[in-house]
Structure formats: structure tokens, C-alpha cells
Write a protein that holds these residues in place. Structure first.
Motif, mmCIF file in Angstrom:
data_model
loop_
_atom_site.group_PDB
_atom_site.id
_atom_site.type_symbol
_atom_site.label_atom_id
_atom_site.label_comp_id
_atom_site.label_asym_id
_atom_site.label_seq_id
_atom_site.Cartn_x
_atom_site.Cartn_y
_atom_site.Cartn_z
ATOM 1 N N TRP A 1 0.833 -1.208 0.000
ATOM 2 C CA TRP A 1 0.000 0.000 0.000
ATOM 3 C C TRP A 1 0.863 1.253 0.000
ATOM 4 C CZ3 TRP A 1 -4.540 1.625 -1.280
ATOM 5 C CH2 TRP A 1 -5.053 2.841 -0.766
ATOM 6 N N MET A 2 1.855 1.284 0.876
ATOM 7 C CA MET A 2 2.699 2.482 0.980
ATOM 8 C C MET A 2 3.659 2.603 -0.203
ATOM 9 S SD MET A 2 1.431 4.071 3.462
ATOM 10 C CE MET A 2 2.536 5.463 3.144
ATOM 11 N N ARG B 1 11.824 15.429 7.352
ATOM 12 C CA ARG B 1 11.553 14.511 6.233
ATOM 13 C C ARG B 1 10.140 13.956 6.331
ATOM 14 N NH1 ARG B 1 17.353 12.874 5.904
ATOM 15 N NH2 ARG B 1 17.079 11.808 7.883
ATOM 16 N N GLN B 2 9.740 13.674 7.579
ATOM 17 C CA GLN B 2 8.398 13.128 7.797
ATOM 18 C C GLN B 2 7.330 14.141 7.332
ATOM 19 O OE1 GLN B 2 7.331 10.252 9.848
ATOM 20 N NE2 GLN B 2 5.172 10.816 9.965
ATOM 21 N N ARG C 1 3.342 15.966 3.152
ATOM 22 C CA ARG C 1 2.821 16.993 2.244
ATOM 23 C C ARG C 1 3.007 16.605 0.780
ATOM 24 N NH1 ARG C 1 4.321 22.624 5.465
ATOM 25 N NH2 ARG C 1 2.917 22.225 7.228
ATOM 26 N N VAL C 2 4.143 15.996 0.496
ATOM 27 C CA VAL C 2 4.353 15.495 -0.868
ATOM 28 C C VAL C 2 3.279 14.475 -1.214
ATOM 29 C CG1 VAL C 2 5.883 14.031 -2.249
ATOM 30 C CG2 VAL C 2 6.843 15.933 -0.939
ATOM 31 N N GLY C 3 2.924 13.649 -0.230
ATOM 32 C CA GLY C 3 1.876 12.638 -0.448
ATOM 33 C C GLY C 3 0.538 13.271 -0.780
ATOM 34 N N VAL C 4 0.199 14.344 -0.095
ATOM 35 C CA VAL C 4 -1.071 15.027 -0.396
ATOM 36 C C VAL C 4 -1.039 15.580 -1.820
ATOM 37 C CG1 VAL C 4 -2.540 17.006 0.175
ATOM 38 C CG2 VAL C 4 -1.586 15.576 2.013
ATOM 39 N N VAL D 1 8.577 8.956 -4.460
ATOM 40 C CA VAL D 1 8.823 10.244 -3.785
ATOM 41 C C VAL D 1 9.454 10.036 -2.411
ATOM 42 C CG1 VAL D 1 7.170 11.672 -5.060
ATOM 43 C CG2 VAL D 1 6.352 10.294 -3.114
ATOM 44 N N ALA D 2 9.090 8.934 -1.740
ATOM 45 C CA ALA D 2 9.668 8.670 -0.418
ATOM 46 C C ALA D 2 11.184 8.538 -0.517
ATOM 47 C CB ALA D 2 9.058 7.392 0.188
#
Lengths: 214, 214, 214, 214
Positions: B131-132, B153-154, B159-162, B138-139
Motif C-alpha cells: 500500500w505504501m 523529512r516526515q 505533504r508530498v503525499g497530499v 517520492v519517499a
């Protein structure tokens, strides 16, 4: 224009002036220590059936998955993305919850679609028909109960769906292990979005009954 | 014993004595007329980030999907079950929502796992890693940003995920059509579960900023 | 010994000291003027579902037929004895009632027998099997709804039975005439003998719903 | 409009606030364990003669059949529907009652019709004449007792009817067997709806007498 919805901003300010002010210490502590919810709830996306409302839950108490019609798929690891299964794994193995509640509700649009009614047609669209097809075998049986009204069939499938999802939870090996060890309990519930009645699934019979001292 | 969690039953009674009593007419009317939420929210399962709490939302206002790390997959109809895509289709085509908000939050366990930390290891279970992995490209980039702290980083990946999820929403043809016609708006948001700060994604730059009169 | 049951005599004395003393004038007047009940109730013999208890009814208010499973047969004058049909004729043509209520209830032994369970076997005995066979066509359909639990099937048939009985009432020509003239109303109800919930049959859909300001 | 009678809804609320609140535990237990009434009562539909009122009976105590004029037909299995016979079979063989009481009452409209008086003409409708014709042979004899007043003839036939019904009970083979074994007692009673006097049928003579310490 593309600006953030005003009613959400207004609601956010109400939250800041109310709940956050009152529970600030608890909320900050939760942020620092990490969440340790004892219950996972698998509920529907319906705007009238938020688990936090129904159970008057505070921050940190409920780990919540919401998908259309609160379905749990069978355990089927195949190297693809599985949103609900990933959340179950996270809750059980990552957070160590003690309870999983599958919560259905009345007048569910997804269930209505599975019985070929309502806003959504299963054979149009790309995804909703496939998603609800997880209920197809039982939906067919319920749909054929000719002497029942549309409303009765709808309620029946909403509850049959919860039973199926609870059974599917047991197909996850680690869920089943913990259940057998007595470290995890699985529950079904059904909420009437009009009268707000809560019905609990009996573990022996599968029937939905009102909680005793309600 | 296997009985329904007492804290949930107690919460339910508090709901019946409080919110339900106060909003009974509105709730019953919503049940009769059907839901017409103007906003869909795609949020995380985290017990500290319930959208109804953050936006002080009433029954009927928010159609809510919750999955681990509030991810929207790319549009990929392949005849399989897609929980989140099915919910998007239901909200857009079935309910005609005007807004979709992807809402991330701080100290997200799923994001932490994607950065190889926290309660869950991506390479152990069956589903959470897969899933992740939707965030893997991007991670990896965020993880390699050597001068940033773990916390930075977290937040960055949250925010990158959104942003990625908002972009994925546009890969759904009917979503894109409605956005171009001006009938549907897509939004990103990020919530700090400790300070309760709400940050809104700027549509032009992708930056997250505090709402103006906050 | 063959003497009249003591508990009945004791109960009778309690009635004389209580209800009769309090309502003596009303009761005597009713005896003199004759009864003019506005409502006929067709209920089950079950000791837990007395209509006078459920509706807190006073003497003179309810004309009550009670048979196993509160069944109304179809209109079928054939020169034989028909207990329930005779009572309907008496209430409608003799007393001019304005309402007929068919009232089913939960955990009905007759319905259980029709689904092949409980204290009574339909194929033994001389009469109960024949009596319940009036429900056989719908009982068969409900029984075959394989995904429902025994309890759900039982409730379903209890309610289907009420709907059938209300429909059978309309096969009586004088009942139908008066209904069409608006001088007589037909109603269905279902009573949960455990939680004491009353459910009312909706005239449009046939669904059973809780009365509104309950 | 066709809505459920308001007086019934008001009565139901009074029941919920009164009897149900007081007897909730007993009622719920009865629902769970099943009914075990020791007495079956065969009474009239008359709104002024509810057995639960006369014997101040609680839920679970009386299994009650009510038809016009509290008639028991002779045992006559012929493959047709027999409402009262089915209820007798259910009570005796299914529930194992210890007593059956046939209870007549004063100013009975069915009895009045059998004597050619009152609201109902036996030769008009389809069913009531046939139903009451079960009393025709004795009604004719009572009617011809020229020196008695109309009121005396009415009371006489009400009591003759109870005696006939008690005798008809004995034509049911299993009833007779149990009576001979001393496991089942048959009783007659007659209730004056004005003075509320209860009269008990003497088993030896058939006379109706006041209970001793009344």
C-alpha cells in the motif's frame, strides 16, 4: 474560484475555539506519545454515519477505515494495493488493537446499488460495480426474497454484509490467531441513521440485537 | 468473553443523550431525504485526525474515505477491487460533490513506515508495504535529502503525499472534466495533530500555508 | 382436584379492588350503552403480547380477535365456520369500527413452526399445520433466504404475515368498500416482546418503521 | 389520511412509561426463555371483557384465544383451517398448559344475535350467522323458554354456550387424555360486564356459582 471551502474553515475555527481548547493537553500528549487506540472501526463513507459521532469518541480512541459499504475483502495477498487489508494489518500488527468493529448502517447507498437501486448503477462506472461485487453472491440471494419489501431487503443485505465482513476478517491469519488466543475480538454493528438505534451482532447466532441496558 | 466494548456502548449513550437529542429533526430529515454532502474528504485512519472533529462537521456534511496515509491511487481500471477509487466514483458521479479534500496530518504512522521507521516494517506484512509503495518513488527522494532531520523529512513526505494524491485525482477522467468545467474543486490540507494547526495547499505553488484569517 | 385456578381468583380480586373500583362508573355505563370500540385488533394468542397491555387500553376501547400468529384468511364464504372472518364481519358491519390493526410480534411460536422450528411440528397434530399453511407460500420464500439467520427469517415472516393479513382484509367486499370511501383504515403493526418496540407498517411501501415521535 | 390511530400511540407511550418500565426485567426474561403460561383462556372479542383485565394478569401468564362469543367447535379434523382448534392444539401439545378456561360474559353481542336480536342479523352477512349456528340447537331451546325475559334468555344462552364449549373441548382426544390423567383441568366462567361479578361453572352440576371467598 478554487479556494478552500468556507464552511470547512468556519468549522475548523469552531473546533479550535471548542474541542481543541478543552482537550488541548490530552491532544498534545497523544501527539507526543503516539496513538494507542484499542478499537479499529471499519465503517462506511456515508456522511450520516461517522463512527466518532455515534460513539461520542475522543481523539486517540478509534482507528477508523471508511470505504463504501464498510466491506472487508477476503485475505488475498497478491502483490497489489489493498487499502482495507493494509489498514487491518496496520491496526492489528502495528497498533495492537483489541477490538475490530465492522459497522453497517441503514439506507446505505452502496448496498442500495448492490440491490440495483439508488443513485449509482453498478454497470456504469469503472470501480463501484467491481467494489460492490464483493457482495454479489449474497446480494443475489437477498434480492430474490420476493415477499420482502425493498426496505427489508436493504436492511437484510446491510446486515448480511456485516456478517460477511466479520467472517472475512477471520481469513487474515494473524487476525484469526489473535482471536483464538483471546487477544482480539471481532464485532458487528448496524446503525439506523434515522432513529439512531444501534444494533449489535450476536456472536453465536449472527442476529443483530439491541444492546441490553440501552 | 467476546462482548461489545463497554466504552463504545457508553459513548453511544452519551451520543443519544446529547447530539442526537439536539439534532434529532435534522438527522431524521437527512435520513428521509438522503445525503447531499458538498464535500468529500480523503483522510487517514489515524485516531487523532478525524475530519469531523477538525472541521466540527455535522451529520450529512462530509462524505469521508479513510485509508492508511490518505492516499489516492492513480486511475487504473483493471477489473479489480479498488476501495478508494470506488468511493471517489460514488462521491463524484453518484452524489455530485463540489469539493474533494485530501487531508494529510503530522506524525503519520504510514508515512513513517514509508521512511522506514515506526511501528510497521514495510517488508514484513502482506499489505501495508504494498500500500505504501504507492509513495515509494517520492519517499526515496525525500529520504535521501540528507540535511533534513527525521521530523522534517516526515512532514515533507506527508505533504508530498497530499500533492501526489491531488494530482492522482485528476487522472480520473470524470474528475478532470468537472474540474475543467469549474464544477468540482480539488484541495489539499495538512493538520498538525499536536498544535492543531491547519495548513492549506496553495493551488498555484503546491505550498502549504496557514489559512488567512486564522 | 378440579378447582378454578387460584392465581386467577387472586387476580380477579386484585382487579375488583383496583381497576374496577377506579373505573366502576365508566364500566357500568359501557355495559348499559353497549360497546362502541373504534378499533378492532387482530392479534396473536401469545401470553406476552396482549393488545390491551401494549396500548394501555381501557374497557370498551379495543375489539380483539386473537388466533395463533394473528392470521386473517382470505374472504371465502363457503357455508362453513370461519372464526376470524365472523369476527371481522361483526366488527365492521355490527360495530362500525374505524380501524382494523393486524398486530404481529417477535418470537412468535406459530411463525417459528411455519419455518419448521420450535415447540410445534406442523406435520404432527390435526390443526396447527393446516392453520399455519395459510402462510406456506410466503414462508417457503422466506425460508429459502439462505444468507439470513434463523432470527432474521423469523422476523421477516412475522412481518410478511402481517402484510398478507392486511391484504386479505381487502378481499372482504364490505371492508374494501369502506376503505375506499375513507371510512375504515387498515393498519399493520409489529411488537418486539423483549424490547417492547412498536413498529408500524407504512401504507405505501409495506415497510415497518418506528412511530415518529416515539 | 391513513395514519396509525393516535389513541393507540398515546396508549403505547403510557405502557412504555408505566408497565414496561416496571416489569422490564421480567418481560425481557420471558422473551428470552419463551412463554410457559399455565392457563389458556378462550374468551370473547368484546372490548369490555379482556381476560388480562379481569384476572389482573401479567405478561406470560395467559395464552388467550378470542373469537365472537367464545365458542369452541367440536373436534373435527377435515383438512381445513380451524382457528380455535389450532390454538387449542398449540396450547395443549405445544405449551403444555394445565388449565383451559372458557369464559363467557354478559350482554354478549354474538349471543344476542343467536337469539335474533342486537346489532347483527344472522341471515345477512357471510360468516357471523354460520359462526353462531354452532349454538343453534341450544339457542332454539333457550329461545322457546317462553316465561323467561329476554335478559334471562340471554344470560341463559351465554352460560349454556360455555357448558357446550367445555364439553366440546373433551372431544379433542389429547385434551380428553390429559384430563383423564389429571394433567389438565377444564373450567367454565361467566363475567358480568356491569357489576364485574365472576361466576364459576361447577364441574359436577354445570351450575354457575360465585367463587367462595369472593
Amino acid at each position: 474560484m478554487n479556494s478552500f471551502p468556507n464552511e470547512l474553515l468556519a468549522g475548523y475555527r469552531a473546533f479550535m475555539d471548542g474541542t481543541y481548547k478543552q482537550q488541548r493537553n490530552r491532544i498534545r500528549e497523544l501527539a507526543d506519545k503516539g496513538q494507542t487506540p484499542s478499537t479499529m472501526i471499519i465503517a462506511c463513507c456515508d456522511s450520516r454515519a461517522a463512527p466518532e459521532m455515534i460513539f461520542d469518541a475522543h481523539p486517540g480512541e478509534l482507528f477508523v477505515v471508511r470505504n463504501v459499504a464498510n466491506l472487508v475483502p477476503e485475505y488475498a495477498p497478491d502483490g497489489r494495493h489493498h487499502s482495507t487489508s493494509a489498514a487491518i494489518e496496520f491496526a492489528v500488527n502495528g497498533l495492537g488493537v483489541s477490538n475490530i468493529v465492522v459497522m453497517g448502517h441503514g439506507r446505505c447507498g452502496g448496498i442500495k446499488a448492490a440491490l440495483s437501486g439508488g443513485e449509482v448503477k453498478l454497470d456504469e462506472g469503472d470501480f463501484i460495480g467491481k467494489w460492490m461485487s464483493q457482495l454479489a453472491p449474497v446480494a443475489e440471494k437477498v434480492a430474490s426474497a420476493g415477499v420482502m419489501t425493498d426496505g427489508e431487503r436493504q436492511t437484510a443485505l446491510e446486515r448480511v454484509g456485516v456478517r460477511q465482513s466479520v467472517n472475512h476478517l477471520k481469513t487474515f491469519p494473524y487476525v484469526n490467531d489473535l482471536v483464538e488466543k483471546g487477544e482480539l475480538s471481532l464485532h458487528g454493528a448496524w446503525f439506523d441513521i434515522s432513529t439512531a438505534e444501534l444494533w449489535i451482532m450476536d456472536h453465536e447466532t449472527g442476529d443483530f440485537v439491541r444492546p441490553e441496558n440501552d
